[in-house]
Design a protein around this motif. Structure first.
Motif, PDB file in Angstrom:
ATOM      1  N   LEU A 141       0.830  -1.206   0.000  1.00 61.01           N
ATOM      2  CA  LEU A 141       0.000   0.000   0.000  1.00 61.01           C
ATOM      3  C   LEU A 141       0.866   1.258   0.000  1.00 61.01           C
ATOM      4  O   LEU A 141       0.584   2.219  -0.730  1.00 61.01           O
ATOM      5  N   ALA A 142       1.933   1.268   0.813  1.00 60.52           N
ATOM      6  CA  ALA A 142       2.804   2.445   0.868  1.00 60.52           C
ATOM      7  C   ALA A 142       3.505   2.676  -0.466  1.00 60.52           C
ATOM      8  O   ALA A 142       3.597   3.823  -0.946  1.00 60.52           O
ATOM      9  N   ALA A 143       4.001   1.608  -1.096  1.00 58.98           N
ATOM     10  CA  ALA A 143       4.656   1.744  -2.398  1.00 58.98           C
ATOM     11  C   ALA A 143       3.670   2.245  -3.450  1.00 58.98           C
ATOM     12  O   ALA A 143       4.009   3.086  -4.298  1.00 58.98           O
ATOM     13  N   SER A 144       2.444   1.768  -3.398  1.00 59.44           N
ATOM     14  CA  SER A 144       1.423   2.218  -4.346  1.00 59.44           C
ATOM     15  C   SER A 144       1.075   3.686  -4.113  1.00 59.44           C
ATOM     16  O   SER A 144       0.832   4.436  -5.068  1.00 59.44           O
ATOM     17  N   LEU A 145       1.055   4.104  -2.856  1.00 59.54           N
ATOM     18  CA  LEU A 145       0.769   5.499  -2.552  1.00 59.54           C
ATOM     19  C   LEU A 145       1.860   6.418  -3.103  1.00 59.54           C
ATOM     20  O   LEU A 145       1.567   7.474  -3.678  1.00 59.54           O
ATOM     21  N   VAL A 146       3.111   6.001  -2.967  1.00 58.89           N
ATOM     22  CA  VAL A 146       4.210   6.777  -3.546  1.00 58.89           C
ATOM     23  C   VAL A 146       4.052   6.860  -5.063  1.00 58.89           C
ATOM     24  O   VAL A 146       4.277   7.906  -5.685  1.00 58.89           O
ATOM     25  N   ALA A 147       3.659   5.745  -5.679  1.00 61.95           N
ATOM     26  CA  ALA A 147       3.462   5.736  -7.127  1.00 61.95           C
ATOM     27  C   ALA A 147       2.352   6.690  -7.543  1.00 61.95           C
ATOM     28  O   ALA A 147       2.441   7.369  -8.577  1.00 61.95           O
ATOM     29  N   VAL A 148       1.291   6.780  -6.751  1.00 60.26           N
ATOM     30  CA  VAL A 148       0.163   7.648  -7.084  1.00 60.26           C
ATOM     31  C   VAL A 148       0.573   9.117  -7.049  1.00 60.26           C
ATOM     32  O   VAL A 148       0.178   9.907  -7.914  1.00 60.26           O
ATOM     33  N   VAL A 149       1.371   9.504  -6.057  1.00 58.48           N
ATOM     34  CA  VAL A 149       1.707  10.917  -5.910  1.00 58.48           C
ATOM     35  C   VAL A 149       2.898  11.331  -6.772  1.00 58.48           C
ATOM     36  O   VAL A 149       3.192  12.530  -6.879  1.00 58.48           O
TER      37      VAL A 149
END
Length: 515
Positions: free
Chosen positions: A324-332
Motif C-alpha cells: 500500500l505504501a509503495a502504491s501510494l508513492v506511485a500515485v503521488v
C-alpha cells in the motif's frame, strides 16, 4: 460434517469446532468439504459470480465511444502502429509499450471502429485481479475472506469518477500484473513474480512499485542455511524474471528511445516544481475523498484496527502495508493526481480491509452493506454522467471529416487526441497532444507551460514534420488554455506563415493551407 458430540460441545461453550477449510459459513454452508471440492465450486460458482459483478459494475463502459483522452490517445496511437508506424518514432508517448500494443492487436482482430473489444478485455482484467486477490485472501484467512476480497475489489473498482474507472486505460491493464506478482510471491514462485512485476512496469512505469513488497517477502522467506540458499536462488529468479523482459522490449524498440520516452524524457512533466500547488492539492484531495467514500467499508475497519490495541498484530501483514505504501508513492509521483492513478491503491487496500474485517466481525455486515450501496451510487453516476467533452470531440471530428478528404493528415492542437480517431484522419505529427510541445497538463494547471518546457528536441522534430508533410487542416483546440497560439510563438508563427482561418466549431478554430 462435525460429529454430534463436537457440535454439542461447541454449543455448551467448550472448545470451538475446528475450522473446515473446504466449507463456507452462512449462506454457503452447503458447499462440500475438502480443498478439491472447494476448487471445483470456486470455478463453477464464484468465478461466474465475479464475472457477472465485473460486467454489471462496468456496464457504463460500453455506452460511450470514448471516456477520456487516454483512451483517445491509445486508439489514435494504435491506428498509427497498425498502418506501419513504429512506437517512439512515428508516434510517441511517455508510457511503456504494452497497452498500445494491446490496442493495436485488438484493432487488427476486430477493426479500429470501436473500442468494445478493449473494453471487454478491461472487464476481464478486473475479473483476473479480483480472482487473484480472492485467492490470496483465502490462502491467508479462509474461504469467506476470499469471497469478500474478490467481490469487494469489484465493487470498489468503480469508486471514482466514471471517466477514471470505466475507461480501458493503463492502470486497468496494470492491476492484474501487480496482483499476479503478489500472488506468486505469496507462494514463493519468484521467477514468475519477477515476470509479473515486469508486466506491470511495461503497462505503466509505476506498476513496478509492487517490486518492493515482493522483495520484502523474498527477504522474509527464510533464515536457515538451506533457506538462505533457497532465498539466493529465489533472488536470482526474481531478478531474471524482472530484467529479461524489460531488456528484450528495450532491444526491440531501441534502448535509447525506450529509456528516453519511459524514464529520462519526462523531467519537466514529472517535476514537483512544475506543479500549481493549489490545483494539485484540490485535485488530489478531491479524488482521495471520492475514493474513500467508495472504500469506507474497508478503509474504516483498517483505521480502527490501527487505533486499537493488539501490539504487533496490527502489523502482522507487513507485506500488504508495504504494498500500500509503495502504491501510494506511485500515485503521488509527478503530483498530477488524476483519478485513475488511484486505482493502483485498490488491491492492497482491499486485502487490508478484508484482514481488518476478519479481526472485527461486528463490522462485517455494515462494511459490506456500505460497499455495495456505494457501488450502486457510482454505477448510477456512470450511467448518467454528462457528455460535455465527448460532444465537443464529436463536433470537432465532424468538422474535420467535412473539410478534409479520407487519408488526409491533420493536426489537432489540443489535449483531446480522440478527435483524430473519431474523425478517421491520421495525425500529421508524432506528438498527439500539445502537451509534448508545451508541458501543459490538466493535472497541474497552467504552471510551467511554454516552448522551453517541451520534451527535449520536440520542437525541432515538429518543425521538420510540418515542413516535410504539411497538414491538410490544423485545428486550434486550445480554447483559451495556456498553450494557445498567443502564448506559444512556434505554433503562432506556423499559423501566420502557412495557414489561414476558415471557420470555427464549438470554440475550436480551423485553419487551411494558404494557396
Amino acid at each position: 460434517m462435525p460429529a454430534a458430540s463436537e457440535t454439542a460441545g461447541a454449543r455448551r461453550g467448550n472448545a470451538p469446532v475446528p475450522r473446515q477449510r473446504g466449507r463456507l459459513a452462512g449462506p454457503l454452508t452447503s458447499w462440500p468439504q475438502g480443498p478439491a471440492a472447494w476448487r471445483g465450486r470456486y470455478r463453477t460458482v464464484l468465478l461466474p459470480l465475479f464475472a457477472a459483478v465485473a460486467a454489471l459494475t462496468h456496464l457504463p463502459s460500453f455506452l460511450r465511444p470514448v471516456w477520456n483522452p487516454d483512451e483517445g490517445f491509445l486508439a489514435t496511437q494504435a491506428g498509427v502502429l497498425a498502418h506501419g508506424g513504429a512506437l517512439y518514432q512515428n508516434v510517441v508517448d511517455r508510457k511503456p509499450p504494452l497497452v498500445p500494443w494491446l490496442y493495436e492487436g485488438l484493432f487488427g482482430l476486430f477493426g479500429a471502429g470501436s473500442l468494445w473489444p478493449v473494453r471487454t478485455l478491461a472487464v476481464v482484467a478486473h475479473l483476473v485481479t479480483a480472482a487473484l486477490l480472492a485467492s490470496v485472501a483465502r490462502r491467508r484467512w479462509g474461504d469467506r475472506a476470499g469471497v469478500v476480497a474478490g467481490l469487494g475489489y469489484l465493487l470498489v473498482s468503480i469508486g471514482l469518477a466514471p471517466e477514471d474507472t470505466q475507461a480501458a486505460t493503463f492502470e486497468v491493464f496494470m492491476l492484474p500484473w501487480t496482483a499476479a506478482a503478489f500472488w506468486c510471491a505469496d507462494r514463493r514462485r519468484w521467477t514468475l513474480a519477477g515476470l509479473a512485476v515486469a508486466g506491470a512496469a511495461l503497462a505503466k512505469q509505476t506498476g513496478g512499485a509492487v517490486l518492493l513488497p515482493v522483495v520484502w517477502m523474498l527477504w522474509r522467506s527464510g533464515g536457515g542455511a538451506s533457506q538462505g540458499r533457497a532465498r539466493r536462488k529465489g533472488a536470482l529468479g526474481l531478478a531474471a524474471g524482472f530484467v529479461l523482459p524489460l531488456a528484450a522490449v528495450a532491444v526491440a524498440l531501441g534502448p535509447g528511445r525506450f529509456l528516453f520516452w519511459t524514464v529520462t524524457g519526462s523531467g519537466s512533466y514529472a517535476t514537483v516544481s512544475g506543479s500549481a500547488w493549489l490545483t494539485a492539492a484540490a485535485r488530489g484531495l478531491g479524488n482521495a475523498g471520492i475514493l474513500l467514500v467508495a472504500c469506507a467499508g474497508l478503509a474504516v475497519p483498517v483505521a480502527l484496527l490501527l487505533r486499537g490495541r493488539g501490539g504487533g498484530r496490527r502489523f502482522a501483514d507487513a507485506d500488504l502495508w508495504i504494498w500500500l505504501a509503495a502504491s501510494l508513492v506511485a500515485v503521488v509521483t509527478g503530483f498530477q493526481f488524476y483519478g485513475h492513478y488511484y486505482l493502483q491503491l485498490l488491491p492492497p487496500l482491499v486485502l487490508l480491509g478484508t484482514a481488518a474485517l476478519r479481526r472485527r466481525p461486528r463490522w462485517r455486515r455494515p462494511a459490506l452493506a456500505w460497499t455495495a450501496l456505494a457501488a450502486c451510487g457510482f454505477l448510477v453516476w456512470g450511467l448518467t454522467a454528462p457528455r460535455t467533452d465527448l460532444d465537443h470531440a464529436h463536433t470537432v471530428a465532424a468538422a474535420v471529416r467535412r473539410d478534409t478528404p479520407p487519408g488526409a493528415r491533420v493536426l489537432v492542437w489540443g489535449m483531446h487526441p480522440e478527435e483524430y480517431w473519431l474523425a478517421g484522419r491520421a495525425p500529421a505529427s508524432r506528438f498527439l497532444t500539445a502537451g509534448f510541445l508545451t508541458n501543459f497538463s490538466g493535472g497541474r494547471g497552467g504552471a510551467q507551460v511554454g516552448e522551453r518546457y517541451a520534451v527535449p528536441g520536440a520542437w525541432d522534430t515538429f518543425r521538420r514534420e510540418m515542413a516535410d508533410h504539411p497538414p491538410a487542416l490544423i485545428v486550434d483546440d486550445s480554447r483559451g488554455q495556456p498553450y494557445g497560439p498567443s502564448r506559444i510563438p512556434g505554433f503562432r508563427d506556423l499559423l501566420r506563415s502557412h495557414y489561414r482561418p476558415v471557420g470555427t466549431t464549438d470554440g475550436a478554430v480551423l485553419y487551411a493551407p494558404r494557396r
